[in-house]
Every structure is written in structure tokens, then in C-alpha cells.
Design an enzyme around this catalytic site. Structure first.
Site, PDB file in Angstrom:
ATOM      1  N   ARG A   1       0.849  -1.192   0.000  1.00 21.86           N
ATOM      2  CA  ARG A   1       0.000   0.000   0.000  1.00 21.86           C
ATOM      3  C   ARG A   1       0.883   1.239   0.000  1.00 21.86           C
ATOM      4  O   ARG A   1       1.293   1.732   1.035  1.00 21.86           O
ATOM      5  CB  ARG A   1      -0.897  -0.012   1.252  1.00 21.86           C
TER       6      ARG A   1
ATOM      7  N   SER B   1     -12.888  -2.803   0.466  1.00 26.57           N
ATOM      8  CA  SER B   1     -13.205  -2.138   1.742  1.00 26.57           C
ATOM      9  C   SER B   1     -14.685  -1.814   1.760  1.00 26.57           C
ATOM     10  O   SER B   1     -15.208  -1.272   0.775  1.00 26.57           O
ATOM     11  CB  SER B   1     -12.433  -0.815   1.859  1.00 26.57           C
TER      12      SER B   1
ATOM     13  N   LYS C   1      -4.561   5.823   8.246  1.00 26.94           N
ATOM     14  CA  LYS C   1      -5.372   6.269   7.098  1.00 26.94           C
ATOM     15  C   LYS C   1      -5.939   7.653   7.430  1.00 26.94           C
ATOM     16  O   LYS C   1      -6.791   7.794   8.318  1.00 26.94           O
ATOM     17  CB  LYS C   1      -6.491   5.265   6.847  1.00 26.94           C
TER      18      LYS C   1
HETATM   19  C1  LIG Z   1      -8.302   0.609   3.272  1.00 24.02           C
HETATM   20  C2  LIG Z   1      -8.155  -0.725   3.448  1.00 24.02           C
HETATM   21  C3  LIG Z   1      -9.149  -1.476   4.158  1.00 24.02           C
HETATM   22  N1  LIG Z   1      -8.983  -2.823   4.333  1.00 24.02           N
HETATM   23  C4  LIG Z   1      -7.896  -3.422   3.828  1.00 24.02           C
HETATM   24  C5  LIG Z   1      -7.771  -4.913   4.072  1.00 24.02           C
HETATM   25  F1  LIG Z   1      -7.376  -5.099   5.344  1.00 24.02           F
HETATM   26  F2  LIG Z   1      -6.865  -5.443   3.254  1.00 24.02           F
HETATM   27  F3  LIG Z   1      -8.946  -5.514   3.889  1.00 24.02           F
HETATM   28  N2  LIG Z   1      -6.940  -2.799   3.149  1.00 24.02           N
HETATM   29  C6  LIG Z   1      -7.011  -1.458   2.926  1.00 24.02           C
HETATM   30  N3  LIG Z   1      -6.109  -0.854   2.278  1.00 24.02           N
END
Ligand SMILES: C=C1C=NC(C(F)(F)F)=NC1=N
Ligand SMILES: [Mg+2]
Length: 216
Positions: free
Chosen positions: A46, A117, A146
Site C-alpha cells: 500500500r 473495503s 489512514k
Molecule cells: C483501506 C483498506 C481497508 N482494508 C484493507 C484490508 F485489510 F486489506 F482488507 N486494506 C485497505 N487498504
């Protein structure tokens, strides 16, 4: 190759490590190796936000982390960047509600793993209809990672999804640590996903190991 089975997908979610160069305290490659040695079950690349790598630097960095994952047979998932995932022949992609629709991404990636998500029952049901293999639900706890995270929801949505009899593999995300991981599983998730708890640790091997124990 066919789509991953639900049971196999569930096996990949217990400890899902997410990292980019922008949220890593020590050397990212060494952190990933330590996390793998400690027992992570899936990895998500990411690379986004301020100070994140772009262009060739991003591609070269992704290749290095993918090589490490391949060597240790850990699925390598790419966040957001579908084109990069296809170019690297990654094991899958993860998208949010502000990315391309799951339906279009599913058409582009074929049978690769698709994670979505979701933040409501409606988004859950749409993601399933459009071909998601697993869901990310959160933020379960307060997160610093985030910047545009939605409001903290605990495991309320995970529990509601399970109460409706929806069995798709789910991973909780958002502020998860070794101290609260067990409550996420108790709430009905098949695993926990973490960024800072491992990536910002001075001892990533120990931190990942504690999470592995706490969640399972
Ligand atoms: C914003 C996000 C929310 N959930 C997930 C995951 F945990 F992989 F499901 N990854 C992300 N980048
Ligand atoms: Mg996204």
C-alpha cells in the site's frame, strides 16, 4: 486458474500485514522478512499518501517486496493500483469505495484475489455480488495510518454481517494491536490486518508474533 475458494481465502486472512515505504520505521524489506518469519499470512503493498514513491521507484520497490513474498509463498496483494498489480502479476488487489468498481476490477484481474473495503451492509452485499473474495471492514479502532478513515465502528458491522448469515471472509482493520486483536476475531472476523503495529515497531518480529498469538 480458478477463483480462490472461500475456505482457502479464509486461511490467508489471520494476520494480514499492510505496508508502504511511507509508514515504515526500519528498512521495509527487513520488516517484511521479519513479519513473514513471525507468521503473517498475507501481505498488501500500500504505497500512497505523502512521501510515497511514484513511477519507476514505486515499481522497483514493489518488485523487491513481491520477490520476498514469492520466496516465502506469502500472497502479494496490491492496494488501489490495478495496472501495477497486473504488470507484476500480483496475487491480487485491494480496492476501496473510491476506486474503480469491483465489477470492473474483477473483469480486469480475472481470477486473482479481490479484496474490497466496505462500511455498510449495502456496500458488503454489492461487493459480494460484484465478485469480492474478501472484505476489509473498519476502522474497528482509531487509526493514525489512514488520514481519511471513516468513523470508528468497533466490530458492529462485522457482527451485523454475520448475524445476516453472510459468510464471506472478513478482515478487520484500523488501530488493531496485540491488545485488541482477539476482540476483532470474537466479533466475527476471520483475521486482523495491521499496518503500524508492525511497520512502526522497533521489533517487527516480536510485534507480529504477539499479534499472531493474540488473534489466534
Ligand atoms: C483501506 C483498506 C481497508 N482494508 C484493507 C484490508 F485489510 F486489506 F482488507 N486494506 C485497505 N487498504
Ligand atoms: Mg483505495
Amino acid at each position: 486458474m480458478s477463483r480462490i475458494s472461500t475456505d482457502r481465502m479464509r486461511e490467508l486472512l489471520p494476520l494480514y500485514f499492510i505496508m508502504g515505504s511511507q509508514n515504515c520505521k526500519l528498512n521495509p524489506e527487513e520488516v517484511l522478512i521479519k513479519a513473514i518469519e513471525a507468521g503473517i499470512t498475507q501481505f498488501q503493498f500500500r504505497e500512497k499518501g505523502e512521501n510515497s514513491l511514484k513511477g519507476r521507484d514505486k515499481i522497483e520497490f514493489a518488485k523487491k517486496l513481491q520477490t520476498i513474498c514469492k520466496k516465502h509463498k506469502i500472497p502479494f496483494i496490491v492496494n488501489d493500483d490495478i495496472e501495477l498489480a497486473i504488470a507484476l502479476d500480483a496475487d491480487g488487489v485491494h480496492i476501496g469505495q473510491d476506486d474503480e468498481s469491483a465489477e470492473i476490477v474483477r473483469q480486469k484481474i480475472g481470477d486473482k484475489i479481490l479484496g474490497v473495503s466496505t462500511h455498510s451492509i449495502e456496500e458488503v452485499e454489492k461487493a459480494i455480488l460484484e465478485g469480492a473474495d474478501y472484505l476489509g471492514i473498519g476502522p474497528v479502532f482509531h487509526t493514525k495510518t489512514k488520514k481519511d478513515a471513516k468513523s470508528v465502528q468497533g466490530t458492529e458491522l462485522i457482527e451485523r454481517v454475520r448475524d445476516k448469515g453472510i459468510q464471506i471472509p472478513i478482515v478487520g482493520i484500523g488501530g488493531i494491536t496485540a491488545h485488541n486483536a482477539a476482540s476483532v476475531i470474537k466479533g466475527g472476523a476471520d483475521g486482523v490486518s495491521v499496518v503500524s503495529a508492525i511497520s512502526m515497531s522497533d521489533e517487527p518480529y516480536e510485534s507480529a508474533g504477539e499479534l499472531r498469538k493474540a488473534a489466534f
